[in-house]
Motif scaffolding. Structure first.
Motif: not given
Length: 174
Positions: A40-43, A46-53
């Protein structure tokens, strides 16, 4: 010049992935029982990081596999039961694997040894090198591994994990 440029790209990519691994972000690759979602709210939008869930539906299957194996059921019997119930296996329907192949002993073998299921993520365990034009994995020294304990991502409890690893060790001895 081309070789130097490719080496620079390789080094910079590895450095970037190392930073993501240390920060707890997804670095690629699929693991049954987990999914990845954009932060959420990436820096950099255009290239958000992915979180593992944890994928709760797949996690139920993972828990079942671990518990059956801990109770003494064999890999072939577990695979046959899952296939008979038409439980979707990892990679079923993907472009890498034809649909309908189902579960196999080897999938279960590696799944039961994957520390991620107990909440331990290990990055940089191996590197990929070209041998005779084909990519082959080569293990890295343990001193280069990046290890993160992430209890929120644990699907299997420590007692079940220990019981399964004890059985694996006994089976390895013959």
């Amino acid at each position: 010049v081309n070789t130097a440029f490719l080496e620079l790209v390789k080094t910079e990519t590895h450095r970037g992935l190392e930073g993501r691994a240390l920060a707890g972000y997804h670095t690629g690759g699929a693991c049954y029982g987990y999914t990845s979602i954009p932060e959420e709210n990436p820096q950099d939008p255009e290239h958000p990081r992915m979180l593992v869930r944890v994928d709760q539906e797949q996690a139920k299957v993972v828990r079942r596999i671990f518990h059956l194996y801990a109770e003494g059921i064999g890999l072939r019997a577990i695979a046959e039961a899952l296939n008979a119930e038409q439980v979707h296996a990892p990679q079923d329907g993907s472009s890498k694997k034809r649909a309908g192949r189902g579960w196999s002993k080897s999938q279960l073998h590696f799944m039961l040894r994957n520390e991620r299921y107990v909440g331990r993520t290990v990055w940089n365990k191996r590197e990929w090198i070209k041998v005779d034009g084909k990519r082959r994995p080569r293990p890295r020294p343990e001193s280069e591994w990046k290890v993160r304990d992430e209890p929120a991502l644990a699907i299997i409890d420590a007692a079940t994990w220990a019981k399964v690893q004890e059985r694996n060790k006994a089976n390895a001895k013959g």
